[in-house]
Design a protein around this motif. Structure first.
Motif, short mmCIF file in Angstrom:
data_model
loop_
_atom_site.label_atom_id
_atom_site.label_comp_id
_atom_site.label_asym_id
_atom_site.label_seq_id
_atom_site.Cartn_x
_atom_site.Cartn_y
_atom_site.Cartn_z
N ARG A 520 0.81 -0.90 0.26
CA ARG A 520 -0.12 0.11 0.18
C ARG A 520 1.15 1.31 -0.04
N THR A 521 0.23 2.25 -0.30
CA THR A 521 0.95 4.08 -0.32
C THR A 521 0.31 4.48 0.61
N LEU A 522 1.74 5.08 1.73
CA LEU A 522 1.34 5.53 2.91
C LEU A 522 1.61 7.16 2.28
N ASP A 523 0.29 7.86 2.66
CA ASP A 523 0.18 8.87 2.60
C ASP A 523 -0.97 9.68 3.95
N GLY A 524 -1.60 10.89 3.31
CA GLY A 524 -2.09 11.41 4.32
C GLY A 524 -2.54 10.75 5.55
N GLU A 525 -3.10 9.76 5.36
CA GLU A 525 -4.12 8.92 6.19
C GLU A 525 -3.58 8.24 6.45
N GLY A 526 -2.26 7.91 6.60
CA GLY A 526 -1.91 6.35 7.28
C GLY A 526 -1.66 5.23 5.24
N LEU A 527 -2.19 4.05 5.53
CA LEU A 527 -2.40 2.75 4.89
C LEU A 527 -3.57 2.28 4.54
N ARG A 528 -4.21 2.64 3.63
CA ARG A 528 -5.73 2.12 3.08
C ARG A 528 -5.64 0.91 3.13
N PHE A 529 -7.14 -0.52 3.25
CA PHE A 529 -6.85 -1.54 2.87
C PHE A 529 -8.52 -1.70 2.86
N LEU A 530 -8.84 -1.37 1.84
CA LEU A 530 -10.28 -2.06 1.61
C LEU A 530 -11.89 -0.84 2.18
N GLY A 531 -10.59 0.20 1.83
CA GLY A 531 -11.40 1.10 1.72
C GLY A 531 -11.22 1.59 3.32
N VAL A 532 -10.74 1.16 4.47
CA VAL A 532 -9.99 1.21 5.87
C VAL A 532 -8.30 1.99 6.05
N LYS A 640 -6.65 -11.81 -6.22
CA LYS A 640 -8.08 -11.71 -5.86
C LYS A 640 -8.91 -10.36 -5.09
N VAL A 641 -8.10 -10.32 -4.19
CA VAL A 641 -8.54 -9.23 -3.28
C VAL A 641 -8.01 -7.87 -3.65
N ARG A 642 -6.90 -7.79 -4.34
CA ARG A 642 -6.61 -6.19 -5.12
C ARG A 642 -7.36 -6.08 -6.34
N GLU A 643 -8.68 -7.79 -7.28
CA GLU A 643 -9.23 -7.40 -8.09
C GLU A 643 -10.30 -6.06 -7.48
N ALA A 644 -10.51 -7.08 -6.42
CA ALA A 644 -11.93 -6.62 -6.19
C ALA A 644 -12.26 -5.64 -5.27
N GLU A 645 -10.91 -4.73 -4.62
CA GLU A 645 -11.03 -3.55 -4.43
C GLU A 645 -10.70 -2.89 -5.23
N ARG A 646 -9.85 -2.87 -6.55
CA ARG A 646 -9.92 -2.07 -7.60
C ARG A 646 -11.72 -2.33 -8.34
N ALA A 647 -12.57 -3.26 -7.98
CA ALA A 647 -13.71 -2.88 -8.64
C ALA A 647 -15.02 -2.51 -8.06
N LEU A 648 -15.26 -2.72 -6.70
CA LEU A 648 -15.80 -2.32 -5.77
C LEU A 648 -15.31 -0.92 -4.74
N ILE A 649 -13.95 -0.66 -4.27
CA ILE A 649 -13.64 0.27 -3.85
C ILE A 649 -13.32 1.44 -4.52
N TYR A 650 -12.53 1.70 -4.98
CA TYR A 650 -11.85 2.20 -5.71
C TYR A 650 -12.53 2.91 -7.30
N ARG A 651 -13.03 2.21 -7.38
CA ARG A 651 -14.08 3.03 -8.12
C ARG A 651 -15.06 3.30 -8.33
N SER A 652 -15.85 3.16 -6.89
CA SER A 652 -17.25 3.79 -6.40
C SER A 652 -16.92 5.08 -6.06
N GLY A 653 -15.72 5.27 -5.39
CA GLY A 653 -15.19 6.29 -4.46
C GLY A 653 -16.04 7.11 -2.95
N ILE A 654 -16.38 5.72 -2.73
CA ILE A 654 -17.02 5.95 -1.12
C ILE A 654 -16.03 6.41 -0.35
N LYS A 655 -15.73 7.36 0.84
CA LYS A 655 -15.26 7.25 2.30
C LYS A 655 -15.53 6.95 3.33
N LEU A 656 -14.92 5.84 4.25
CA LEU A 656 -15.51 5.65 4.83
C LEU A 656 -15.62 6.40 7.11
#
Length: 737
Positions: A520-532, A640-656
């Protein structure tokens, strides 16, 4: 005779000594006194204070990860584990060591020639004429290295073989161990029809008889039986006769203890194999755990269930497509199964999953498969014993065992008492099928109206469930001859009240070792995994110093509350920043994301309350139990988890964002044995594709073995996959020293 009725399970005492460090929260202790049912700890430091725990409370909190035990921390001679990535050199057979040294000296002779006389292309025309002189030079150096022992070779190495060992030597970092021959004999696959194979096995099994027949005599009986059977058969349906070599191999597969027990007596077998009521010279549960891999041939199981003859030709052909492997971890002292995983072929990851499963709570798994007997057994073994299978002995498994501080041994062939225990247990597993009288396994075949390959996931899920249920309800509660008539279930309960178990590894360390790898890429919010988002003070300092960087992480697939990240060769902990409750699995999280992801616009902020509502619905429906407890054939993979993450979370753009009300934990999932993982479940692998690929490989192999039109349908001895070649018949001559 011991009572076979299952004993009630209470708790397993944990072994702690005065040389161990005990950590509770941020306070460190040392044990000072131990009484029956009571443990007294003393804090470290200048102003010590004492605390008293009951043995049951101490064990319960240790299993929950609240109490961490660092074995031997205060020992004056604490052993530092050493990473051994290959098989220890001294464990390799002498002639193979000599052969590897010869190959290394041959490569060095070639390099000396190039250094003295210029480039020498490694081709047949250029290198071929000089190979004899180089070989003699290498042979002389090898003789000297072996202190004058007689060393000779059977045939000259070819240029092609030289190029192969040269590449292996360079790619391994010029390690001599990389040149050790892995040749196990002829790798051809032999095909026979199932009727002939069944008779061969029956006659081979009669070798274990009180009359003590010779192998040659039993082979003559087989010849006579085949002759008599063929006299009443038409020419196009004659039975085949195997060679004496194949028949002898079938006898050798029976298991050493089983053969001695049947041919002589149980008392003789017990003395020969150093057997007592506690096991093969082993008295403590967890003192030694054997891990083995075996193919679960559905055709063979159906034969043992006495329903193979009742199936149609179409059903038999469907059964031949299914070749599943099971990897089992069995405690030798109690014969209890601590871990079991299914796979399409033996591999390192499946073995690692079994090692992890040994140290996990499996009560939810036993409830999910519908077993009446709970799967309460778990341990951190003192020793793990395996054979030299490719899925059991490799760099990945060796690294995990070193990190778990579990010694790995591979007994020599001249010590039968130290090997082969699981071999006999698999015979018991075959007999388990008879308890179902064909109901379960017939369901695997009868999926009317569906293509058996395209819909293979559901039958395989059912097969996994029923096989696991049979192990827990039948095998664990059947009197075992190796335990003096006691059942494995009762033996584990009885012995753990006398011999305490080794301390378990803490949950954070388990995640460091067994977690699913990702980056994962470290940014200002830390590390993100499956939107968390996950962060820690160290991560924030790292971000301030170096900015955005790629960080390796590991995730516990059963608990997303925290993740591990790697920096400077060490693993650290990062906690989630939105108050995510513990014990939420990656599989559940992906299912809920798929259900609600399309209901919001891109860039929307979604409170964690909505995810909790979806998780509660999933758990109450019973489907969550299937997703949380995969048995091996269907499992989450990082890709497969990375594929699902790109398809379900990154494209949706939803922030938890955080929940409006804090939730300490969610209710455990409702158990519904009829629940299965969906065929298109996000993050899971596709066993249907694996079965299709396997079926195509089988068809190709059959076509090569029987090129004539109208060849008789056959089945195989052994799998054509490289990982199971060691079980195939045949021999080969090779360079010997």
């Amino acid at each position: 005779m011991p009572d076979p009725q299952p004993k009630p399970f209470s708790y397993v005492p944990v072994r702690v000594t005065t040389s161990d460090r005990v950590t509770i929260g941020h306070v460190r202790y040392r044990m000072v006194r131990e009484y029956p049912g009571e443990i007294i700890l003393e804090t470290e430091g200048d102003d010590p204070r004492r605390e008293t725990f009951t043995e049951q409370e101490f064990s319960r909190r240790h299993l929950l990860g609240e109490i961490i035990i660092d074995e031997g921390y205060h020992s004056l001679h604490k052993k530092i584990p050493e990473v051994i990535r290959e098989i220890p050199w001294r464990n390799i057979k002498p002639h193979k060591r000599a052969k590897a040294q010869y190959f290394e000296n041959l490569i060095r002779a070639y390099e000396r020639y190039v250094a003295d006389k210029g480039p020498l292309p490694r081709t047949v025309d250029e290198l071929g004429p000089k190979m004899l002189n180089l070989s003699m030079e290498a042979l002389e150096v090898t003789r000297k290295a072996l202190a004058g022992e007689t060393v000779h070779f059977k045939k000259l190495i070819s240029v092609g073989h030289f190029n192969k060992i040269y590449a292996n030597y360079q790619q391994s970092g010029r390690k001599t161990a990389a040149l050790v021959s892995k040749d196990q004999g002829n790798k051809r696959v032999y095909y026979y029809d199932e009727a002939s194979l069944k008779i061969w096995r029956e006659e081979a099994d009669l070798y274990a008889h009180s009359q003590r027949p010779k192998k040659k005599d039993k082979y003559e009986d087989l010849v006579a039986r085949i002759r008599d059977e063929n006299a009443a058969r038409p020419d196009r349906n004659k039975l085949e006769l195997c060679s004496y070599k194949v028949f002898r191999r079938l006898i050798n597969e029976l298991g050493a203890y089983y053969v001695v027990c049947k041919r002589y007596s149980k008392a003789v077998a017990d003395r020969k194999f150093k057997f007592d009521r506690g096991g093969f010279g082993l008295f403590r549960p967890g003192e030694r755990v054997d891990i083995d891999e075996k193919v679960v041939d559905l055709m063979l199981l159906l034969q043992y269930a006495h329903i193979w003859e009742t199936l149609s030709d179409d059903e038999k052909e469907k059964a031949r497509r299914v070749r599943v492997w099971v990897i089992v971890a069995m405690d030798i002292a109690t014969r209890y199964i601590f871990g079991m995983r299914f796979c399409m072929s033996p591999n390192a990851q499946a073995t690692i999953d079994v090692i992890q499963m040994m140290m996990q709570d499996k009560s939810e798994t036993s409830a999910y498969v519908g077993a009446l007997s709970p799967w309460f057994g778990r341990c951190r073994p003192e020793t793990i014993c395996t054979d030299n299978g490719s899925g059991l002995v490799n760099e990945e498994v060796a690294d995990v065992l070193v990190e778990c501080e579990i010694p790995h041994i591979r007994p020599n062939a001249d010590h039968p008492e130290a090997r082969g225990h699981i071999e006999s247990s698999f015979r018991s597993h075959r007999r388990i099928v008879r308890h179902y009288q064909g109901r379960t396994f017939k369901d695997v075949l009868e999926k009317a109206g569906y293509d058996p390959v395209k819909t293979a996931s559901l039958p395989l899920d059912l097969f996994e469930q029923e096989y696991t249920k049979a192990i827990l309800d039948v095998y664990h509660n059947t009197p075992h001859e190796g335990l003096g008539g006691e059942t494995p279930h009762n033996s584990l309960i009885r012995q753990t009240q006398t011999h305490k178990m080794r301390p378990h590894i803490g949950p954070d360390i388990l995640r460091h070792i067994f977690g699913m790898d990702d980056t994962r890429t470290l940014d200002g919010e830390g590390l993100r995994f499956l939107g968390v988002p996950y962060s820690s003070p160290e991560l924030r300092m790292w971000m301030a110093q170096d900015g955005q960087v790629e960080v390796p992480i590991r995730v516990n697939k059963r608990d997303m509350a925290s993740i591990s990240y790697l920096r400077d060769g060490k693993w650290y902990i990062a906690d989630n920043q939105i108050g995510l409750a513990p014990d939420i699995s990656v599989a559940e999280w992906l299912v809920v994301w798929r259900r609600i992801g399309g209901d919001f616009k891109k860039g929307s902020e979604v409170a964690l309350d909505l995810m909790y509502a979806g998780l509660r619905d999933l758990r109450e429906s019973g489907d969550a139990a299937a997703y949380r407890n995969p048995l091996g054939l269907r499992d989450l993979t990082a890709e497969k988890v990375r594929e699902a993450e790109r398809a379900l979370i990154y494209r949706s753009g939803i922030k938890l964002i955080k929940a409006t009300q804090h939730v300490a934990s969610l209710d455990p999932p409702v158990v519904r044995p009829s629940a299965f993982i969906d065929d298109d479940a996000a993050g899971f692998n596709d066993p249907v594709a694996e079965i299709s690929a396997y079926a195509e490989a089988q068809e190709t192999a059959r076509a090569q073995a029987f090129p004539k039109v109208g060849a008789k349908p056959t089945t195989t001895i052994g799998s054509p996959s490289p990982s199971s070649r060691r079980s195939q018949v045949g021999s080969a001559s090779s360079l010997k020293f």
